[in-house]
Design a protein around this motif. Structure first.
Motif: not given
Length: 85
Positions: A34-42, A71-85
């Motif tokens: 799970v990564e949190t991205f700052d998307w305010t630069s958009g 769900i975005p929270d202020r300046n960040v949005v959590p994104v979940m990735f799954m590793q391809r095995l």
């Protein structure tokens, strides 16, 4: 049912969650991140923020695929990735 929900403690960026599931005696392993991205630069415009998020997801590490955008929270949005095995 192809999905289950598991409550996890707070994660730090780049943390990997390993999940082991046994189906009819056969073990399956999957890694999630799970990564949190700052998307305010958009900018303040929603379309600009969505485009910025799309660019960040497209540029994410090879070998990981998008699973869920939270769900975005202020300046960040959590994104979940799954590793391809």
């Amino acid at each position: 049912m192809n999905a289950i929900s598991i409550h996890l403690p707070a994660l730090k960026p780049q943390d990997t969650v390993e999940v082991e599931v046994t189906v009819n005696g056969t073990k399956h392993f999957t890694n999630y991140r799970v990564e949190t991205f700052d998307w305010t630069s958009g900018g303040r415009d929603l379309d600009g923020r969505i485009e910025r998020l799309r660019e960040m997801i497209d540029a994410y590490e090879a070998g990981w695929e998008l699973v869920q955008i939270g769900i975005p929270d202020r300046n960040v949005v959590p994104v979940m990735f799954m590793q391809r095995l």
